[in-house]
Design an enzyme around this catalytic site. Structure first.
Site, PDB file in Angstrom:
ATOM      1  N   LEU A 523      63.272 137.659  -3.099  1.00 35.26           N
ATOM      2  CA  LEU A 523      64.045 138.872  -2.860  1.00 35.26           C
ATOM      3  C   LEU A 523      64.414 139.610  -4.150  1.00 35.26           C
ATOM      4  O   LEU A 523      65.203 140.538  -4.134  1.00 35.26           O
ATOM      5  CB  LEU A 523      65.290 138.539  -2.042  1.00 35.26           C
ATOM      6  CG  LEU A 523      64.970 137.864  -0.695  1.00 35.26           C
ATOM      7  CD1 LEU A 523      66.241 137.597   0.083  1.00 35.26           C
ATOM      8  CD2 LEU A 523      64.011 138.679   0.138  1.00 35.26           C
ATOM      9  N   HIS A 525      63.801 142.273  -6.993  1.00 36.97           N
ATOM     10  CA  HIS A 525      63.044 143.524  -7.070  1.00 36.97           C
ATOM     11  C   HIS A 525      62.166 143.540  -8.315  1.00 36.97           C
ATOM     12  O   HIS A 525      62.612 143.100  -9.375  1.00 36.97           O
ATOM     13  CB  HIS A 525      63.993 144.718  -7.184  1.00 36.97           C
ATOM     14  CG  HIS A 525      64.861 144.890  -5.976  1.00 36.97           C
ATOM     15  ND1 HIS A 525      66.028 144.200  -5.792  1.00 36.97           N
ATOM     16  CD2 HIS A 525      64.707 145.659  -4.874  1.00 36.97           C
ATOM     17  CE1 HIS A 525      66.560 144.546  -4.640  1.00 36.97           C
ATOM     18  NE2 HIS A 525      65.785 145.423  -4.055  1.00 36.97           N
ATOM     19  N   MET A 559      67.930 137.279 -12.989  1.00 37.40           N
ATOM     20  CA  MET A 559      66.897 136.343 -12.535  1.00 37.40           C
ATOM     21  C   MET A 559      65.771 136.226 -13.560  1.00 37.40           C
ATOM     22  O   MET A 559      65.185 135.169 -13.737  1.00 37.40           O
ATOM     23  CB  MET A 559      66.326 136.784 -11.172  1.00 37.40           C
ATOM     24  CG  MET A 559      67.262 136.619  -9.996  1.00 37.40           C
ATOM     25  SD  MET A 559      68.124 135.046  -9.921  1.00 37.40           S
ATOM     26  CE  MET A 559      66.768 133.912  -9.822  1.00 37.40           C
ATOM     27  N   GLU A 560      65.476 137.347 -14.227  1.00 36.00           N
ATOM     28  CA  GLU A 560      64.427 137.330 -15.245  1.00 36.00           C
ATOM     29  C   GLU A 560      64.833 136.418 -16.406  1.00 36.00           C
ATOM     30  O   GLU A 560      64.027 135.634 -16.917  1.00 36.00           O
ATOM     31  CB  GLU A 560      64.164 138.749 -15.755  1.00 36.00           C
ATOM     32  CG  GLU A 560      63.253 139.595 -14.873  1.00 36.00           C
ATOM     33  CD  GLU A 560      63.890 140.055 -13.569  1.00 36.00           C
ATOM     34  OE1 GLU A 560      65.105 139.824 -13.363  1.00 36.00           O
ATOM     35  OE2 GLU A 560      63.166 140.636 -12.747  1.00 36.00           O
ATOM     36  N   ASP A 574      55.989 119.982 -20.587  1.00 47.15           N
ATOM     37  CA  ASP A 574      54.542 119.790 -20.507  1.00 47.15           C
ATOM     38  C   ASP A 574      53.962 119.496 -21.892  1.00 47.15           C
ATOM     39  O   ASP A 574      53.094 118.635 -22.059  1.00 47.15           O
ATOM     40  CB  ASP A 574      53.907 121.041 -19.906  1.00 47.15           C
ATOM     41  CG  ASP A 574      52.415 120.906 -19.762  1.00 47.15           C
ATOM     42  OD1 ASP A 574      51.686 121.838 -20.155  1.00 47.15           O
ATOM     43  OD2 ASP A 574      51.948 119.855 -19.271  1.00 47.15           O
TER      44      ASP A 574
END
Ligand code: AMP
Ligand code: MG
Length: 604
Positions: A523, A525, A559-560, A574
């Site tokens: 959700l 954008h 969120m970024e 990793d």
């Protein structure tokens, strides 16, 4: 009498999705894909330049800085490469090659200096601003790797997917075909639009309406005919069409009149039956399959509004099913009535209404003419209201179910609030695709709308409409840490991680991840990211990661920032897993944000 559900169930039981055919990409719009699509190429297909400028070795221009006098670097221009050309001349140390957007990166070069940061020279070039490895280079396969599935069977092909199919090398696709439909108007009174009306005659609108309604979702009208009230002619035409098309729609001749010949002529042909359905309009309905290929035949009532509503309720779901699409294909929403409405007892009423949305939700104004011959009122409506059979009276403010017939009532993108094209004084110069007299004016005053939430009343998730929010500069920072063993910390400090420069790779991964955030977080954008900094610091028992992301947009960028930290942390794990099997991510969180309506905030 049958209920709407019962009649629809009979219809849907008689139709099934058509077998796939291979069609040219240009004929695939709106159709359902029947194969997984793998990319035939890498996208980009080769390392290429994102800018017009100069391909260089970044180490050669490292010190150039427009703020520092005398720091510009001058390099000989040893060649030139444009889009479509092959980069044959390599960039050796101390050299540059002039390059255009989309052109292949020459061997040896690792970055592009954009032309704006140079003197634009052709023999030699003065470079005023340094670049780092990878600047303005679009690496091969960055978007898509050859062989990966880019679209799955079952996807509906739209313009964006046509772009993807074309770019990945597919000139044709396996899809469910468009149903070929025959549309037959019946009635001695009918004259083609444009033709002269004699007394008692009317223009045939149904066949044109049905043709248009079919093409709205991708079905194709291969035959459109008008025939008189002649039963044997109806039978002859239907028998012929049953060999040529995938569905037949007739209108007229199905009620109780003396000349309702369609009913008399077609009853008992194939499985065709004529029934009464508990709905208004559209009570008389005929349906069945005809011919050796079991072609579905819909005998719709003649009144134009009845024919349209019958199409929406029965024909559209059936033909969409044949195309492999979801039957309904219309958004069903809740709306409040703006006026009272009466409805017959014992029948579902499908009322026509003008619907619009504001901050408090949808409102529907039932059109004045609810009788089934009011074509003008039908055309004014942009929604159908579904009034249950047991309801006979509704008051203003009552909630009802609505099918939205077009995309009107939504908000315009923010730039349309500011820009209106000149219409040369002609009020008809721009099509009004909604019943709303001035959607732009109405929306421009809109605020953030109702309480923002990502969950609707029925519990389904949705992406909040941010189009009315203000564009502001926004920044967000997030932090997190990867707990590591002493061995791993020592390996990082001494640069002895077997896989290579773990910290540099983690930093790049964090930056790359920011650009993928809306793909990962359902959700979130998609927003234009203006800048990303990812810092990684080795502490005694951990690597501290911190990311700051900037934008100028209508929604925050937290969120970024979180994605950058998380992906950098995963990448670090990793990279060091050969040295430390127990590396652990902790404390990922937003630590500061600024801009936007909710104001500035920081953790401390
Ligand atoms: P029918 O079901 O044939 O009795 O028709 C019902 C009403 O719809 C009559 O007023 C017809 O004139 C009208 N009508 C029937 N077919 C069409 C058509 N193709 N276009 C416009 N009106 C129609
Ligand atoms: Mg008639």
């Amino acid at each position: 009498m049958l209920s709407v559900e019962e009649h629809l169930a009979t219809i849907l039981a008689a139709v099934r999705p058509a077998g796939p055919v291979r069609l040219a990409l240009s004929d695939s719009l709106g159709l359902v894909l029947c194969e997984d699509i793998r990319s035939l190429v890498d996208l980009p297909g080769f390392d290429n330049s994102a800018m017009d400028g100069y391909a260089v070795r970044s180490a050669d221009v490292e010190g150039a800085d427009p703020a520092v006098q005398g720091s510009a670097v001058t390099l000989p221009v040893v060649g030139e490469v444009a889009a479509g050309g092959v980069a044959t001349i390599p960039v050796r140390p101390g050299e540059a090659v002039r390059i255009m957007t989309g052109a292949m990166l020459p061997r040896g070069a690792d970055a592009i200096v954009k032309v704006e940061d140079t003197d634009g020279g052709t023999e030699s070039v003065e470079i005023r601003e340094g670049v780092v490895v990878g600047t303005s280079v679009r690496p091969a396969g960055e978007d898509v790797r050859a062989g990966t599935v880019v679209l799955q069977a079952g996807s509906v092909i739209d313009a964006r997917r046509v772009a993807l199919l074309a770019a990945t090398g597919h000139g044709d696709v396996l899809v469910r075909p468009r149903p070929r439909v025959a549309v037959v108007s019946t009635g001695a009174e009918l004259v083609a639009p444009g033709g002269r009306l004699e007394p008692g005659q009317i223009h045939d609108s149904n066949s044109h309406m049905l043709e248009a309604a079919l093409s709205e979702f991708g079905a194709v009208t291969t035959h459109r005919l008008t025939i008189g009230d002649d039963g044997s002619e109806v039978v002859r035409v239907v028998e012929q069409l049953a060999e040529q098309v995938d569905a037949i729609l007739t209108s007229g001749g199905v009620s109780m009149g003396a000349y309702d010949v369609v009913k008399e002529a077609l009853r008992g042909r194939g499985t065709v039956d004529f029934v009464q359905v508990r709905m208004q309009p559209g009570k008389p309905q005929g349906f069945g399959t005809v011919g050796e290929r079991d072609v579905p035949l819909f005998a719709l009532p003649g009144n134009p509004v009845s024919a349209y509503v019958s199409f929406e309720v029965f024909v559209r779901p059936a033909l969409r099913t044949m195309m492999g699409l979801l039957p309904a294909g219309r958004p069903a929403l809740k709306t409040r009535l703006m006026h009272q409405l009466r409805s017959p007892a014992g029948r579902i009423q499908i009322a026509r209404a003008v619907a619009a949305q504001d901050a408090s939700g949808w409102h529907a104004d039932p059109v004045w003419g609810q009788a089934s011959h009011f074509i003008a009122d039908l055309s004014r409506a942009n929604a159908l209201l579904v009034i249950p059979a047991e309801v006979t009276e509704l008051a203003a403010g009552d909630e009802v179910e609505m099918w939205l017939l077009d995309g009107s009532g939504g908000r315009a993108p923010f730039w349309q609030n500011a820009v209106r094209p000149l219409n040369g004084g002609d009020p008809g110069a721009f099509a009004q695709d909604s019943a709303d007299p001035d959607p732009v004016a109405r929306d421009s005053g809109a605020s953030d709308g109702p309480a923002l939430t990502h969950v609707r009343a029925d519990g389904s998730a949705h992406m909040v409409d941010i189009s009315s929010k203000e564009v502001t500069a926004r920044e967000a920072s997030a932090a997190g840490r990867v707990l590591l063993s002493a061995d791993a910390v020592a390996a990082l400090r001494s640069g002895n991680v077997p896989k290579g420069d773990a910290l540099a790779v983690a930093r790049i991964a964090g930056i790359q991840a920011v650009k993928r955030t809306p793909e990962l977080i359902p959700l979130a954008h998609p927003i234009a990211v203006h800048g990303v900094d990812v810092d990684v610091d080795v502490a005694d028992d951990a690597v501290e990661i911190r990311a700051t992301v900037r934008t100028a947009d209508r929604t925050g960028i937290e969120m970024e920032a979180l994605t950058a930290v998380t992906v950098a942390a995963l990448t670090l794990i990793d990279m060091v897993k050969a040295v430390d099997k127990h590396a652990r991510i902790t404390d990922v969180r937003v630590i500061a944000k600024s801009g936007g309506r909710s104001g500035d905030w920081s953790e401390s």
